[in-house]
Design a protein around this motif. Structure first.
Motif, PDB file in Angstrom:
ATOM      1  N   LYS A   1      37.119  -1.761  -9.916  1.00  0.00           N
ATOM      2  CA  LYS A   1      37.078  -1.481 -11.359  1.00  0.00           C
ATOM      3  C   LYS A   1      37.298  -2.760 -12.173  1.00  0.00           C
ATOM      4  CE  LYS A   1      39.238   1.429 -14.909  1.00  0.00           C
ATOM      5  NZ  LYS A   1      40.273   2.466 -15.170  1.00  0.00           N
ATOM      6  N   TYR A   2      38.236  -3.582 -11.721  1.00  0.00           N
ATOM      7  CA  TYR A   2      38.545  -4.814 -12.453  1.00  0.00           C
ATOM      8  C   TYR A   2      37.339  -5.734 -12.515  1.00  0.00           C
ATOM      9  CZ  TYR A   2      40.700  -9.320 -13.594  1.00  0.00           C
ATOM     10  OH  TYR A   2      41.001 -10.532 -14.171  1.00  0.00           O
TER      11      TYR A   2
ATOM     12  N   LYS B   1      34.151  -5.048 -11.976  1.00  0.00           N
ATOM     13  CA  LYS B   1      33.032  -4.461 -12.700  1.00  0.00           C
ATOM     14  C   LYS B   1      33.211  -4.616 -14.209  1.00  0.00           C
ATOM     15  CE  LYS B   1      31.356  -1.029  -9.395  1.00  0.00           C
ATOM     16  NZ  LYS B   1      31.245   0.407  -9.086  1.00  0.00           N
ATOM     17  N   SER B   2      34.454  -4.570 -14.663  1.00  0.00           N
ATOM     18  CA  SER B   2      34.710  -4.711 -16.099  1.00  0.00           C
ATOM     19  C   SER B   2      34.324  -6.093 -16.613  1.00  0.00           C
ATOM     20  CB  SER B   2      36.185  -4.440 -16.412  1.00  0.00           C
ATOM     21  OG  SER B   2      37.015  -5.491 -15.929  1.00  0.00           O
TER      22      SER B   2
ATOM     23  N   ASP C   1      31.227  -6.422 -18.952  1.00  0.00           N
ATOM     24  CA  ASP C   1      31.353  -6.227 -20.393  1.00  0.00           C
ATOM     25  C   ASP C   1      32.186  -7.333 -21.044  1.00  0.00           C
ATOM     26  OD1 ASP C   1      29.894  -3.834 -20.343  1.00  0.00           O
ATOM     27  OD2 ASP C   1      31.672  -2.739 -19.698  1.00  0.00           O
TER      28      ASP C   1
END
Length: 439
Positions: free
Chosen positions: A63-64, A66-67, A70
């Motif tokens: 998750k980290y 992939k963020s 953005d």
């Protein structure tokens, strides 16, 4: 995935193995070590959340990272953003392994060291590489935790620790460079001095990882303050851990920003727009001038006479700001005696955290932000794409400290969320040294 156990071979035989006959576990990619068989740990674990539970660890790291899609391109064009996203993997794996060479070379991903080792011969010696460097050592502890969890026989394992050069050794500070930056001659020396990995190493190393990845930072802080015999350089290696926490400068005084945040922000100005790349170059230029003056060499900061300074040649390429404005900023830093403070932090945590943290500060509390941002004039890379400017509130926060913990955007130190109201950890200094205290 179960790992095949190799035949029982005396440790002396494994220690006689040649560099090219070994499987190398390396933090970051080092082609000199992994030309034939290697496991690259591409996640530094120094940035973003970690977890003691291996399944939760994988989810949080995925998750980290992939963020980043953005956060790194907040105002990039849609076309650029889509291209960047297409080039990224659908899932983040902390390990890349490679076997063979040339036409027979094979690659794969893995979520832990044990699973990666299943792709190699069970009769080869395994060398785990490390250095007195924060992210390198985190990779080692995470690897040892993986071996402990899968109950891997460590009889064929050794540890190679690349030492600091004799002229730059500071026993109280981590090494500046990761193992991936070292020349072959230094790697060869470390390989020749490698030592057998023991079950005690695995126990202590995996225990340090568990302390680091825990929600409370207290046990890890206590361990690195006290020191551990199996890792005698622990106090120096783990010093960057303390840089992530806000600081108490005295009883009844406001709590200051963490060292990391203060240094990331203090180079910004309220009247000048600067890109991350410009911030780095200004900091490096100030160091170059101050170092020369300390050596008795006077440097003329007249723009036309600064051809001996490396930053100027770079400045002619693609700066968003007028070089004369940058010279003024450099002069201010030199007058204040501020040398390069950014690079020592970036060398331990990587440049991604620098870019990300500036973005997080700009997005935090948008009604009254600490930083303003706008598109940079040069869309060359992630260091020139966005310009930042400090607000009056940001200047006050740097000068006077925090009013409440959530004045700062959240970040993680291992498993601990920093600047969290419900569990606000502060680094305090007294006669016995520095320690963490919950407020």
């Amino acid at each position: 995935m179960p790992v095949k156990k190799p035949p029982q071979v005396p440790h002396e035989v494994w220690l006689d193995s040649n560099v090219d006959d070994s499987i190398h576990i390396v933090p970051r990619i080092n082609t000199a070590l992994t030309a034939n068989a290697g496991i690259y740990i591409k996640d530094s674990f120094a940035n973003g959340p970690c977890d003691v539970d291996s399944a939760q660890q994988q989810l949080k790291r995925d998750k980290y990272w992939k963020s980043e899609e953005d956060l790194f391109y907040p105002i990039a064009s849609k076309k650029t953003s889509k291209r960047k996203r297409r080039n990224r993997h659908s899932a983040f794996w902390p390990i890349v392994w490679a076997t063979g060479n040339n036409a027979s070379r094979k690659y794969g991903d893995a979520d832990d060291v044990g699973s990666a080792l299943a792709n190699f011969s069970a009769t080869k010696a395994v060398v785990i590489w490390t250095r007195r460097h924060w992210s390198d050592r985190l990779a080692l502890w995470w690897s040892l935790s993986s071996l402990a969890r899968m109950n891997v026989d460590v009889s064929r394992f050794t540890i190679a620790t690349a030492e600091s050069s004799s002229d730059s050794t500071n026993p109280r500070a981590p090494d500046a460079d990761s193992i991936s930056c070292l020349p072959v001659i230094r790697l060869r020396s470390a390989f020749d001095k490698r030592v057998a990995l023991t079950n005690r190493h695995v126990e202590i190393g995996s225990g340090l990882w568990a302390k680091y990845a825990a929600p409370s930072p207290l046990k890890f802080d206590e361990a690195f303050q006290a020191g551990i015999a199996e890792f005698p350089d622990l106090t120096a290696v783990a010093e960057p851990f303390g840089w992530l926490f806000p600081r108490s400068i005295g009883s009844g005084m406001p709590v200051r920003l963490s060292r990391l945040d203060e240094i990331f922000l203090e180079g910004l100005k309220v009247d000048v727009w600067l890109t991350p790349q410009e911030l780095l170059r200004i900091s490096l230029c100030a160091k170059e001038v101050l170092d020369k003056r300390a050596g008795g060499i006077e440097v003329d900061l007249n723009l036309e006479n600064m051809t001996d300074l490396s930053w100027l040649e770079w400045a002619k390429l693609h700066l968003a700001s007028d070089p004369r404005i940058l010279r003024k900023v450099v002069e201010e830093r030199i007058s204040a005696g501020k040398s390069d403070l950014l690079m020592p932090i970036i060398m331990q945590f990587g440049d991604m955290l620098f870019r990300r943290r500036l973005h997080e500060w700009a997005m935090h509390q948008p009604a009254s932000p600490v930083l303003e941002f706008r598109p940079g004039s040069v869309d060359k890379n992630d260091f020139t794409r966005v310009s930042y400017r400090l607000t009056q509130r940001g200047k006050q926060l740097i000068d006077e400290g925090l009013l409440t913990p959530d004045d700062a955007p959240a970040m993680f130190a291992g498993g601990c969320e920093v600047y969290r109201k419900e569990a606000f950890w502060v680094r305090c200094k007294d006669d016995s040294g520095c320690r963490l205290e919950r407020r």
